[in-house]
Write a protein that holds these residues in place. Sequence first.
Motif, short mmCIF file in Angstrom:
data_model
loop_
_atom_site.label_atom_id
_atom_site.label_comp_id
_atom_site.label_asym_id
_atom_site.label_seq_id
_atom_site.Cartn_x
_atom_site.Cartn_y
_atom_site.Cartn_z
N UNK A 3 39.01 44.53 44.69
CA UNK A 3 38.65 43.28 45.37
C UNK A 3 38.13 43.53 46.78
N UNK A 4 38.18 44.79 47.24
CA UNK A 4 37.79 45.13 48.61
C UNK A 4 36.46 45.88 48.63
N UNK A 24 35.37 32.66 48.73
CA UNK A 24 36.51 32.62 49.64
C UNK A 24 36.96 34.03 50.01
N UNK A 25 37.31 34.21 51.27
CA UNK A 25 37.76 35.50 51.79
C UNK A 25 39.28 35.54 51.78
N UNK A 26 39.84 36.62 51.23
CA UNK A 26 41.29 36.81 51.25
C UNK A 26 41.73 37.46 52.55
N UNK A 37 35.68 45.51 56.71
CA UNK A 37 36.37 45.59 55.41
C UNK A 37 36.59 44.16 54.95
N UNK A 38 36.17 43.88 53.74
CA UNK A 38 36.23 42.54 53.18
C UNK A 38 37.05 42.56 51.90
N UNK A 39 38.08 41.74 51.82
CA UNK A 39 38.87 41.61 50.61
C UNK A 39 38.68 40.18 50.10
N UNK A 40 38.27 40.10 48.83
CA UNK A 40 38.01 38.79 48.22
C UNK A 40 39.10 38.45 47.22
N UNK A 45 33.98 37.75 42.52
CA UNK A 45 33.47 37.45 43.87
C UNK A 45 33.04 38.74 44.58
N UNK A 46 33.80 39.82 44.36
CA UNK A 46 33.45 41.10 44.96
C UNK A 46 32.11 41.59 44.42
N UNK A 47 31.90 41.45 43.12
CA UNK A 47 30.62 41.85 42.52
C UNK A 47 29.47 41.02 43.08
#
Length: 72
Positions: A3-4, A24-26, A37-40, A45-47
């Motif tokens: 997810x990251x 939405x961002x986790x 660094x982005x965790x979804x 959503x990551x794809x």
Amino acid sequence: MSRAINVNATPAQVTQACAKQGVAISAIEALKTQGTRLVLNNAADTATMSKVFGSKVLTGTVQRVATRLSTW
């Protein structure tokens, strides 16, 4: 799929791109050397965001900033 993702963009740019896609961002954090660094919330959503950022997605090892002080 994780997810990251790590992206060569500022947290503000990443937040704006996610909002534009309705994703939405986790969690989000600036990386030590460059990028974000982005965790979804899910792999789909990551794809989606990986496609949006394309060549800006960082591969390999990145340096993260410690968010907590060790109490040991």
